[in-house]
Design a protein around this motif. Structure first.
Motif, PDB file in Angstrom:
ATOM      1  N   LEU A  98      14.004  -3.209  -4.406  1.00 31.50           N
ATOM      2  CA  LEU A  98      14.508  -2.153  -3.543  1.00 31.50           C
ATOM      3  C   LEU A  98      13.439  -1.108  -3.239  1.00 31.50           C
ATOM      4  N   HIS A  99      12.402  -1.058  -4.070  1.00 34.25           N
ATOM      5  CA  HIS A  99      11.361  -0.045  -3.906  1.00 34.25           C
ATOM      6  C   HIS A  99       9.977  -0.639  -3.665  1.00 34.25           C
ATOM      7  N   MET A 100       9.919  -1.928  -3.367  1.00 34.47           N
ATOM      8  CA  MET A 100       8.606  -2.547  -3.142  1.00 34.47           C
ATOM      9  C   MET A 100       8.750  -3.814  -2.312  1.00 34.47           C
ATOM     10  N   GLY A 101       7.705  -4.145  -1.586  1.00 40.62           N
ATOM     11  CA  GLY A 101       7.709  -5.366  -0.795  1.00 40.62           C
ATOM     12  C   GLY A 101       8.545  -5.257   0.467  1.00 40.62           C
ATOM     13  N   MET A 102       8.759  -6.391   1.123  1.00 37.58           N
ATOM     14  CA  MET A 102       9.448  -6.419   2.398  1.00 37.58           C
ATOM     15  C   MET A 102      10.951  -6.174   2.271  1.00 37.58           C
ATOM     16  N   ALA A 103      11.514  -6.411   1.068  1.00 37.65           N
ATOM     17  CA  ALA A 103      12.954  -6.240   0.877  1.00 37.65           C
ATOM     18  C   ALA A 103      13.345  -4.820   0.529  1.00 37.65           C
ATOM     19  N   GLY A 104      12.362  -3.938   0.343  1.00 40.24           N
ATOM     20  CA  GLY A 104      12.637  -2.557  -0.033  1.00 40.24           C
ATOM     21  C   GLY A 104      12.231  -1.578   1.049  1.00 40.24           C
ATOM     22  N   TRP A 105      12.395  -0.301   0.739  1.00 41.00           N
ATOM     23  CA  TRP A 105      12.130   0.717   1.767  1.00 41.00           C
ATOM     24  C   TRP A 105      10.693   0.739   2.272  1.00 41.00           C
ATOM     25  N   PRO A 106       9.656   0.388   1.462  1.00 39.30           N
ATOM     26  CA  PRO A 106       8.311   0.320   2.065  1.00 39.30           C
ATOM     27  C   PRO A 106       8.234  -0.744   3.163  1.00 39.30           C
ATOM     28  N   TYR A 157      27.426  -3.274  -3.912  1.00 34.28           N
ATOM     29  CA  TYR A 157      27.517  -2.192  -2.937  1.00 34.28           C
ATOM     30  C   TYR A 157      26.162  -1.535  -2.663  1.00 34.28           C
ATOM     31  N   VAL A 158      25.150  -1.913  -3.413  1.00 32.71           N
ATOM     32  CA  VAL A 158      23.779  -1.502  -3.120  1.00 32.71           C
ATOM     33  C   VAL A 158      23.027  -2.641  -2.436  1.00 32.71           C
ATOM     34  N   SER A 159      23.161  -3.856  -2.979  1.00 31.57           N
ATOM     35  CA  SER A 159      22.391  -4.988  -2.465  1.00 31.57           C
ATOM     36  C   SER A 159      22.835  -5.420  -1.070  1.00 31.57           C
ATOM     37  N   VAL A 160      24.129  -5.361  -0.778  1.00 33.70           N
ATOM     38  CA  VAL A 160      24.594  -5.802   0.541  1.00 33.70           C
ATOM     39  C   VAL A 160      24.083  -4.879   1.656  1.00 33.70           C
ATOM     40  N   PRO A 161      24.240  -3.543   1.551  1.00 29.70           N
ATOM     41  CA  PRO A 161      23.654  -2.683   2.589  1.00 29.70           C
ATOM     42  C   PRO A 161      22.134  -2.833   2.697  1.00 29.70           C
ATOM     43  N   ALA A 162      21.462  -3.007   1.549  1.00 31.27           N
ATOM     44  CA  ALA A 162      20.009  -3.174   1.577  1.00 31.27           C
ATOM     45  C   ALA A 162      19.630  -4.448   2.328  1.00 31.27           C
ATOM     46  N   MET A 163      20.386  -5.514   2.108  1.00 29.45           N
ATOM     47  CA  MET A 163      20.098  -6.768   2.797  1.00 29.45           C
ATOM     48  C   MET A 163      20.376  -6.633   4.288  1.00 29.45           C
ATOM     49  N   LEU A 164      21.417  -5.880   4.654  1.00 28.94           N
ATOM     50  CA  LEU A 164      21.705  -5.649   6.065  1.00 28.94           C
ATOM     51  C   LEU A 164      20.538  -4.951   6.752  1.00 28.94           C
ATOM     52  N   VAL A 165      19.996  -3.922   6.107  1.00 32.27           N
ATOM     53  CA  VAL A 165      18.850  -3.206   6.682  1.00 32.27           C
ATOM     54  C   VAL A 165      17.653  -4.147   6.816  1.00 32.27           C
ATOM     55  N   SER A 166      17.371  -4.896   5.753  1.00 33.21           N
ATOM     56  CA  SER A 166      16.218  -5.810   5.763  1.00 33.21           C
ATOM     57  C   SER A 166      16.316  -6.828   6.894  1.00 33.21           C
ATOM     58  N   VAL A 192       0.841  -1.204   0.000  1.00 34.26           N
ATOM     59  CA  VAL A 192       0.000   0.000   0.000  1.00 34.26           C
ATOM     60  C   VAL A 192       0.872   1.248   0.000  1.00 34.26           C
ATOM     61  N   ILE A 193       1.901   1.267   0.839  1.00 38.17           N
ATOM     62  CA  ILE A 193       2.800   2.420   0.887  1.00 38.17           C
ATOM     63  C   ILE A 193       3.501   2.608  -0.458  1.00 38.17           C
ATOM     64  N   GLY A 194       4.004   1.498  -1.016  1.00 37.30           N
ATOM     65  CA  GLY A 194       4.670   1.590  -2.310  1.00 37.30           C
ATOM     66  C   GLY A 194       3.756   2.084  -3.410  1.00 37.30           C
ATOM     67  N   THR A 195       2.478   1.677  -3.362  1.00 35.41           N
ATOM     68  CA  THR A 195       1.506   2.119  -4.375  1.00 35.41           C
ATOM     69  C   THR A 195       1.245   3.613  -4.272  1.00 35.41           C
ATOM     70  N   PHE A 196       0.982   4.085  -3.064  1.00 36.92           N
ATOM     71  CA  PHE A 196       0.691   5.519  -2.891  1.00 36.92           C
ATOM     72  C   PHE A 196       1.926   6.378  -3.154  1.00 36.92           C
ATOM     73  N   ALA A 197       3.119   5.807  -2.976  1.00 35.89           N
ATOM     74  CA  ALA A 197       4.344   6.556  -3.267  1.00 35.89           C
ATOM     75  C   ALA A 197       4.687   6.527  -4.753  1.00 35.89           C
ATOM     76  N   GLY A 198       3.918   5.751  -5.521  1.00 33.26           N
ATOM     77  CA  GLY A 198       4.154   5.681  -6.954  1.00 33.26           C
ATOM     78  C   GLY A 198       5.306   4.777  -7.352  1.00 33.26           C
ATOM     79  N   ARG A 199       5.780   3.924  -6.441  1.00 30.08           N
ATOM     80  CA  ARG A 199       6.908   3.044  -6.751  1.00 30.08           C
ATOM     81  C   ARG A 199       6.485   1.601  -6.985  1.00 30.08           C
ATOM     82  N   TYR A 200       5.295   1.228  -6.535  1.00 26.05           N
ATOM     83  CA  TYR A 200       4.809  -0.129  -6.776  1.00 26.05           C
ATOM     84  C   TYR A 200       3.734  -0.080  -7.859  1.00 26.05           C
ATOM     85  N   PRO A 201       3.921  -0.780  -8.978  1.00 19.49           N
ATOM     86  CA  PRO A 201       2.959  -0.742 -10.095  1.00 19.49           C
ATOM     87  C   PRO A 201       1.748  -1.635  -9.826  1.00 19.49           C
ATOM     88  N   PHE A 202       0.890  -1.200  -8.914  1.00 19.50           N
ATOM     89  CA  PHE A 202      -0.272  -2.004  -8.531  1.00 19.50           C
ATOM     90  C   PHE A 202      -1.167  -2.240  -9.743  1.00 19.50           C
TER      91      PHE A 202
END
Length: 316
Positions: free
Chosen positions: A265-273, A207-216, A116-126
């Motif tokens: 990175l911009h949708m779902g549980m593995a991304g910022w939403p 260098y993008v995926s490793v920090p993202a996985m650490l946060v997740s 829902v957050i990703g959709t309203f932010a325009g990053r998830y193509p619902f």
């Protein structure tokens, strides 16, 4: 609420931690070596895994459990494997059923909120909800999750059954925080071979995926630990992990525009939403004391026994 039984000597515990991490990490790299040698790289989030990829992933997922069992039996010698790794059912059975249902419902709610957050932010193509086939898709997704549960026991017997309890043992608030962070980081970095091949974040450099996985992983680990603490069993943590890694990923694909490009990175549980909703939920668990083992010990002591088989240290 007790995290484990038995108390092996300090030297054995330290040696056990080293051996556990070494075996778990070596097992992961060894299992992924055929894919690394072949130059395999996942380039799209919709790409299905082939037979070789599935075999390598299955072998890798068993490594933490094998490492934990090896340490408990041969290094620490501190008690039975089943008890030490919390490989038991919560009692009574009604509480076990509720614990398992919670392990299913909470990740489903977090995933829905993230979409829902990703959709309203325009990053998830619902792409809308296809009600006619939704039931069949959901049944298939849950069935696939249940079939894969043994593999997730392979991971969580290591992270929740062994590593987190060892790091949090007999510690205060600061040690508990360190246990959450270190276990989450170890959990994330264990995925390094798959991250290098674009597994969780296809198309992204390391260098993008490793920090993202650490946060997740640092964010989602307290959720799995909460499921384990409130039940006294590793089983709900296994169910929660299986949902996040299978059904949650499937939800991202199912409700998206079939023609749109998917960027985890911009949708779902593995991304910022997902980080946003998980962070809010973890903050709630922290503020209410539910991430502290003592919270469940106090509740268990204050709860009267209801039967001869009732175990007051196994849940909320």
């Amino acid at each position: 609420m007790t995290l484990s039984t038995g108390s092996p000597p300090l030297a054995n515990r330290r040696r056990g931690l080293f051996v556990f991490l070494a075996v778990a990490y070596i097992g992961m790299w060894a299992a992924m070596s055929p894919l690394l040698a072949s130059g395999y790289r996942r380039g799209d989030a919709r790409e299905e895994t082939g037979a070789l990829e599935q075999v390598c992933i299955a072998a890798a997922m068993l490594a933490p459990a094998l490492a934990a069992i090896l340490v408990v039996r041969c290094v620490e010698r501190g008690g039975r494997v089943r008890d030490t790794l919390a490989l038991r059912w919560t009692k009574p059975w009604g509480r076990a059923a509720r614990a398992c249902l919670t392990a299913f419902v909470v990740p489903a709610g977090l995933t829905t909120a993230a979409l829902v957050i990703g959709t309203f932010a325009g990053r998830y193509p619902f792409g809308g909800v296809h009600w006619n086939g939704l039931g069949a898709w959901a049944a298939g997704a849950v069935l696939n999750m249940l079939v894969s549960l043994p593999l997730f026991f392979g991971e969580e017997l290591g992270w929740q059954g062994y590593l987190f309890p060892r790091l949090a043992r007999d510690g205060g608030r600061r040690r508990l925080i360190r246990a959450y962070v270190v276990t989450g980081a170890a959990f994330a970095l264990w995925h390094l071979p798959t991250l290098l091949m674009g597994g969780q974040y296809p198309g992204r450099p390391w260098y993008v995926s490793v920090p993202a996985m650490l946060v997740s992983c640092v964010l989602i680990l307290p959720v799995f630990t909460w499921l384990r603490l409130r039940s006294g069993s590793v089983v709900p943590a296994v169910i929660g992990h299986a949902f996040v890694s299978s059904v949650s990923v499937g939800m991202v694909k199912e409700f998206a525009d079939p023609q749109a490009t998917l960027d985890p990175l911009h949708m779902g549980m593995a991304g910022w939403p997902g980080w946003t909703v998980t962070g809010v939920f973890v903050a709630f668990l922290t503020l209410t004391g539910r991430l502290q083992p003592s919270f469940y010990t106090a509740r268990a002591i204050s709860r009267p026994r209801r039967s001869a088989n009732y175990e007051p240290t196994t849940g909320e």
